[in-house]
Design a protein around this motif. Structure first.
Motif, PDB file in Angstrom:
ATOM      1  N   MET A   1       0.854  -1.170   0.000  1.00 32.41           N
ATOM      2  CA  MET A   1       0.000   0.000   0.000  1.00 32.41           C
ATOM      3  C   MET A   1       0.901   1.235   0.000  1.00 32.41           C
ATOM      4  SD  MET A   1      -3.179   1.010   2.563  1.00 32.41           S
ATOM      5  CE  MET A   1      -3.998  -0.538   2.338  1.00 32.41           C
ATOM      6  N   LYS A   2       0.517   2.214  -0.816  1.00 33.91           N
ATOM      7  CA  LYS A   2       1.255   3.468  -0.886  1.00 33.91           C
ATOM      8  C   LYS A   2       0.590   4.480   0.043  1.00 33.91           C
ATOM      9  CE  LYS A   2       2.055   2.419  -5.658  1.00 33.91           C
ATOM     10  NZ  LYS A   2       1.144   2.262  -6.747  1.00 33.91           N
ATOM     11  N   TYR A   3       1.406   5.229   0.787  1.00 30.53           N
ATOM     12  CA  TYR A   3       0.888   6.173   1.768  1.00 30.53           C
ATOM     13  C   TYR A   3       1.237   7.598   1.371  1.00 30.53           C
ATOM     14  CZ  TYR A   3       0.254   2.059   4.653  1.00 30.53           C
ATOM     15  OH  TYR A   3      -0.140   0.836   5.120  1.00 30.53           O
ATOM     16  N   THR A   4       0.264   8.498   1.545  1.00 31.80           N
ATOM     17  CA  THR A   4       0.467   9.930   1.339  1.00 31.80           C
ATOM     18  C   THR A   4      -0.012  10.643   2.599  1.00 31.80           C
ATOM     19  OG1 THR A   4      -0.030   9.659  -1.006  1.00 31.80           O
ATOM     20  CG2 THR A   4      -0.057  11.895  -0.140  1.00 31.80           C
ATOM     21  N   TYR A   5       0.823  11.522   3.132  1.00 32.37           N
ATOM     22  CA  TYR A   5       0.476  12.232   4.363  1.00 32.37           C
ATOM     23  C   TYR A   5       0.352  13.723   4.080  1.00 32.37           C
ATOM     24  CZ  TYR A   5       1.942   7.899   6.540  1.00 32.37           C
ATOM     25  OH  TYR A   5       2.056   6.580   6.880  1.00 32.37           O
ATOM     26  N   THR A   6      -0.664  14.328   4.687  1.00 37.34           N
ATOM     27  CA  THR A   6      -0.866  15.767   4.610  1.00 37.34           C
ATOM     28  C   THR A   6      -1.111  16.275   6.021  1.00 37.34           C
ATOM     29  OG1 THR A   6      -1.952  15.476   2.464  1.00 37.34           O
ATOM     30  CG2 THR A   6      -2.243  17.594   3.547  1.00 37.34           C
ATOM     31  N   CYS A   7      -0.432  17.351   6.386  1.00 35.86           N
ATOM     32  CA  CYS A   7      -0.608  17.953   7.711  1.00 35.86           C
ATOM     33  C   CYS A   7      -1.133  19.372   7.545  1.00 35.86           C
ATOM     34  CB  CYS A   7       0.718  17.972   8.467  1.00 35.86           C
ATOM     35  SG  CYS A   7       1.394  16.339   8.784  1.00 35.86           S
ATOM     36  N   LYS A   8      -2.244  19.673   8.218  1.00 39.08           N
ATOM     37  CA  LYS A   8      -2.840  21.005   8.178  1.00 39.08           C
ATOM     38  C   LYS A   8      -2.804  21.589   9.582  1.00 39.08           C
ATOM     39  CE  LYS A   8      -6.093  19.868   4.504  1.00 39.08           C
ATOM     40  NZ  LYS A   8      -7.509  19.719   4.169  1.00 39.08           N
ATOM     41  N   LYS A   9      -2.167  22.720   9.713  1.00 37.80           N
ATOM     42  CA  LYS A   9      -2.088  23.440  10.989  1.00 37.80           C
ATOM     43  C   LYS A   9      -1.419  22.614  12.080  1.00 37.80           C
ATOM     44  CE  LYS A   9      -6.388  25.880  10.077  1.00 37.80           C
ATOM     45  NZ  LYS A   9      -7.742  26.114  10.549  1.00 37.80           N
ATOM     46  N   VAL A  10      -0.587  21.643  11.690  1.00 32.04           N
ATOM     47  CA  VAL A  10       0.101  20.823  12.678  1.00 32.04           C
ATOM     48  C   VAL A  10       1.371  20.258  12.038  1.00 32.04           C
ATOM     49  CG1 VAL A  10      -1.125  18.678  12.098  1.00 32.04           C
ATOM     50  CG2 VAL A  10      -0.179  18.965  14.370  1.00 32.04           C
ATOM     51  N   THR A  11       2.400  20.119  12.857  1.00 32.44           N
ATOM     52  CA  THR A  11       3.628  19.465  12.431  1.00 32.44           C
ATOM     53  C   THR A  11       3.757  18.187  13.241  1.00 32.44           C
ATOM     54  OG1 THR A  11       4.631  21.620  12.037  1.00 32.44           O
ATOM     55  CG2 THR A  11       6.117  19.727  12.154  1.00 32.44           C
ATOM     56  N   LEU A  12       3.905  17.076  12.540  1.00 31.97           N
ATOM     57  CA  LEU A  12       3.964  15.790  13.219  1.00 31.97           C
ATOM     58  C   LEU A  12       5.344  15.162  13.079  1.00 31.97           C
ATOM     59  CD1 LEU A  12       0.581  14.246  12.096  1.00 31.97           C
ATOM     60  CD2 LEU A  12       1.122  15.272  14.276  1.00 31.97           C
ATOM     61  N   ASN A  13       5.702  14.411  14.105  1.00 29.47           N
ATOM     62  CA  ASN A  13       6.951  13.675  14.013  1.00 29.47           C
ATOM     63  C   ASN A  13       6.714  12.359  13.282  1.00 29.47           C
ATOM     64  OD1 ASN A  13       5.672  12.086  15.904  1.00 29.47           O
ATOM     65  ND2 ASN A  13       6.821  12.909  17.628  1.00 29.47           N
ATOM     66  N   ASP A  14       7.787  11.680  12.936  1.00 31.89           N
ATOM     67  CA  ASP A  14       7.676  10.443  12.168  1.00 31.89           C
ATOM     68  C   ASP A  14       6.997   9.325  12.950  1.00 31.89           C
ATOM     69  OD1 ASP A  14       8.801  11.564   9.940  1.00 31.89           O
ATOM     70  OD2 ASP A  14      10.845  10.941  10.433  1.00 31.89           O
ATOM     71  N   SER A  15       7.023   9.376  14.277  1.00 33.51           N
ATOM     72  CA  SER A  15       6.426   8.289  15.057  1.00 33.51           C
ATOM     73  C   SER A  15       4.906   8.230  14.852  1.00 33.51           C
ATOM     74  CB  SER A  15       6.762   8.417  16.540  1.00 33.51           C
ATOM     75  OG  SER A  15       6.096   9.523  17.113  1.00 33.51           O
TER      76      SER A  15
END
Length: 182
Positions: A1-15
């Motif tokens: 499965m291919k994953y795409t991540y989008t963050c809005k108004k937040v910065t997330l760490n890799d965990s």
């Protein structure tokens, strides 16, 4: 499965992203094809309300869940969204497996985590007929609001496509534009 991540108004760490990937990968057992993709959107609203939206596309099927969790509990929102998608698959397992077996969608295996009652029949309780008039999306939104509906079907005067405007849960409006299938 291919994953795409989008963050809005937040910065997330890799965990957090790894946690999401680990949880969503449990849904891979329902898909045979490698062209399945998962789009995960993370956002934080007012009062630290975390929102996770997961959209999985594969084998001509679209599965979507949007969940919220209070006080920055992004992992809880991920768990709830994955659980929702799995319940939808199990609830409709007979229809999905009949319709998609030829497209590589295996019959879902029962899960011990929760009990799901399968829907027997889709019952249409009312049918409405109406003429679809050409108008702009702005006019359609105005008409929808005047009627007090949450969506409105119209013919887009810009490109003559059949279109739908709708009110989004988190505010604002959405526009669905149809394409003619050939």
């Amino acid at each position: 499965m291919k994953y795409t991540y989008t963050c809005k108004k937040v910065t997330l760490n890799d965990s957090i992203k790894e946690y999401a990937e680990k949880k969503i990968s449990k849904l891979e057992r329902y898909f045979r094809e490698d062209d399945t993709s998962a789009s995960v959107t993370f956002s934080v609203e007012k009062d630290h309300l975390c929102t996770v939206e997961i959209t999985i596309r594969g084998n001509g099927t679209l599965l979507r869940a949007q969940t919220e969790a209070p006080d920055g509990d992004m992992r809880g929102a991920i768990d709830a969204a994955v659980g929702y998608i799995e319940r939808q698959i199990l609830k409709n397992k007979t229809r999905l497996s009949k319709r998609l077996r030829s497209e590589g969608f295996p019959p879902p295996a029962p899960s011990d985590d929760f009990e799901v009652a399968e829907e027997k029949e889709f019952e249409i309780v009312r049918t409405k007929r109406f003429s679809v008039k050409p108008m702009s999306p702005e006019e359609a939104i105005l008409q929808m609001n005047l009627l007090g509906h949450s969506f409105f079907v119209f013919r887009n005067s810009d490109d003559e496509s059949l279109s739908i405007v709708y009110q989004r849960k988190n505010g604002g409006y959405g526009l669905i534009v149809t394409d003619e299938e050939k």
